[in-house]
Motif scaffolding. Sequence first.
Motif, mmCIF file in Angstrom:
data_model
loop_
_atom_site.group_PDB
_atom_site.id
_atom_site.type_symbol
_atom_site.label_atom_id
_atom_site.label_comp_id
_atom_site.label_asym_id
_atom_site.label_seq_id
_atom_site.Cartn_x
_atom_site.Cartn_y
_atom_site.Cartn_z
ATOM 1 N N ASP A 171 0.824 -1.203 0.000
ATOM 2 C CA ASP A 171 0.000 0.000 0.000
ATOM 3 C C ASP A 171 0.861 1.257 0.000
ATOM 4 O O ASP A 171 0.548 2.240 -0.681
ATOM 5 N N ARG A 172 1.975 1.239 0.741
ATOM 6 C CA ARG A 172 2.839 2.415 0.803
ATOM 7 C C ARG A 172 3.394 2.742 -0.584
ATOM 8 O O ARG A 172 3.432 3.909 -1.003
ATOM 9 N N PHE A 173 3.825 1.734 -1.305
ATOM 10 C CA PHE A 173 4.338 1.941 -2.656
ATOM 11 C C PHE A 173 3.232 2.394 -3.604
ATOM 12 O O PHE A 173 3.418 3.309 -4.412
ATOM 13 N N GLN A 174 2.091 1.724 -3.526
ATOM 14 C CA GLN A 174 1.034 1.983 -4.500
ATOM 15 C C GLN A 174 0.417 3.365 -4.333
ATOM 16 O O GLN A 174 0.042 4.001 -5.327
ATOM 17 N N ARG A 175 0.291 3.836 -3.098
ATOM 18 C CA ARG A 175 -0.233 5.187 -2.890
ATOM 19 C C ARG A 175 0.667 6.226 -3.551
ATOM 20 O O ARG A 175 0.193 7.199 -4.149
ATOM 21 N N GLU A 176 1.961 6.027 -3.441
ATOM 22 C CA GLU A 176 2.893 6.955 -4.064
ATOM 23 C C GLU A 176 2.825 6.857 -5.585
ATOM 24 O O GLU A 176 2.771 7.881 -6.277
ATOM 25 N N ALA A 177 2.821 5.628 -6.109
ATOM 26 C CA ALA A 177 2.790 5.447 -7.560
ATOM 27 C C ALA A 177 1.514 6.007 -8.176
ATOM 28 O O ALA A 177 1.537 6.570 -9.276
ATOM 29 N N ALA A 178 0.386 5.864 -7.468
ATOM 30 C CA ALA A 178 -0.900 6.323 -7.997
ATOM 31 C C ALA A 178 -0.918 7.827 -8.225
ATOM 32 O O ALA A 178 -1.673 8.321 -9.077
ATOM 33 N N GLN A 179 -0.095 8.562 -7.477
ATOM 34 C CA GLN A 179 -0.075 10.022 -7.581
ATOM 35 C C GLN A 179 1.073 10.551 -8.437
ATOM 36 O O GLN A 179 1.194 11.767 -8.620
ATOM 37 N N CYS A 191 -3.146 0.816 -9.327
ATOM 38 C CA CYS A 191 -2.775 1.188 -7.952
ATOM 39 C C CYS A 191 -3.925 1.904 -7.250
ATOM 40 O O CYS A 191 -4.206 1.625 -6.071
ATOM 41 N N ARG A 192 -4.588 2.823 -7.938
ATOM 42 C CA ARG A 192 -5.697 3.561 -7.315
ATOM 43 C C ARG A 192 -6.814 2.619 -6.910
ATOM 44 O O ARG A 192 -7.376 2.719 -5.807
ATOM 45 N N LEU A 193 -7.174 1.697 -7.786
ATOM 46 C CA LEU A 193 -8.247 0.758 -7.445
ATOM 47 C C LEU A 193 -7.840 -0.118 -6.268
ATOM 48 O O LEU A 193 -8.619 -0.304 -5.327
ATOM 49 N N HIS A 194 -6.634 -0.636 -6.317
ATOM 50 C CA HIS A 194 -6.182 -1.546 -5.262
ATOM 51 C C HIS A 194 -6.122 -0.834 -3.918
ATOM 52 O O HIS A 194 -6.581 -1.362 -2.894
ATOM 53 N N VAL A 195 -5.574 0.378 -3.898
ATOM 54 C CA VAL A 195 -5.447 1.134 -2.655
ATOM 55 C C VAL A 195 -6.816 1.415 -2.042
ATOM 56 O O VAL A 195 -7.004 1.295 -0.826
#
Length: 305
Positions: A171-179, A191-195
């Motif tokens: 989640d930490r990685f994906q939140r950053e990647a999504a933005q 990433c946005r959907l998964h988070v």
Amino acid sequence: MTDQAQRPSRSPHTVAQRLLNASAANALDPHTDIDWSAPLLKDAFFWPPERLALYGTPLWDRLDHQQRVALSRHEVAHMAQMGHWFELAIIRMLARYLMSRRVLDVRAYYALTEMADETRHITMFGRLLSRLGCPNRPVPARIRLPHPVAAAAFQDITTFTSTLVVEEVLDRFQREAAQDERIQPLVRSVCRLHVSEEARHVSFARTELREAVAHASRGHLAFHRTLTALVASHTVPALLRPDRYGDIGIAPALARRQVRANPHHHATVLWSGEKLISFLLDADLIRRPQHHLWRRCGLMASTRQ
């Protein structure tokens, strides 16, 4: 246990009901909520370059932009492959959890809802892997083979701690990647959907974990502190140290050595586990005898006392 965790508004039943309501109102479908036909951009990264394991090494400095993009593509493929397998493992663990719950228990209803979410996520990761077009690598045998035997001893504490190890780190990685606007739109959408859905899963796991700890005997809790630390020590390196370098013409042995010695990668792994470690310490699931195992997986600094 904190005062907040004891409040009726935070009881497992109340949390499960709130999460059920949120799932009904906000469920997403990767088949329709992600544009799988969108073309991949030629020069866009697939992952924030600063979060790639080789970033900051002499090997990284020798790569040109296209090689770095290719490296990010293969690293995302690795995470998607591991995420695909770990979601299957979570479904298996939740099924064991359900076997001990009453059929009409709202917590069981939410666990079933989470299993449905994870099934969609597995499909989503599979479709992402297809679009990435990278070679399909099996989950390492050291992770895949012991799981069926080890999981029989998990019970609720290790089931939900293991779930958090995977979900909170990713989640930490994906939140950053999504933005990150440097990243491929398709990867950002995944990433946005998964988070958005994993946030509910984390809330459920944390609440169930606190409940299980509150009712565990001293010996039972000591056993599961060690078991969960062992799970993390095997899981996190496999998740965050991809071994796909040969696919893009980098000598695998050299790359692995530089990753192991890379202070930037060590800092990234620590960063990924900050929230998880803080929660587990507060929940009394990490004590000094387990520190070496949490340091081994990179989520706890060697200087922590």
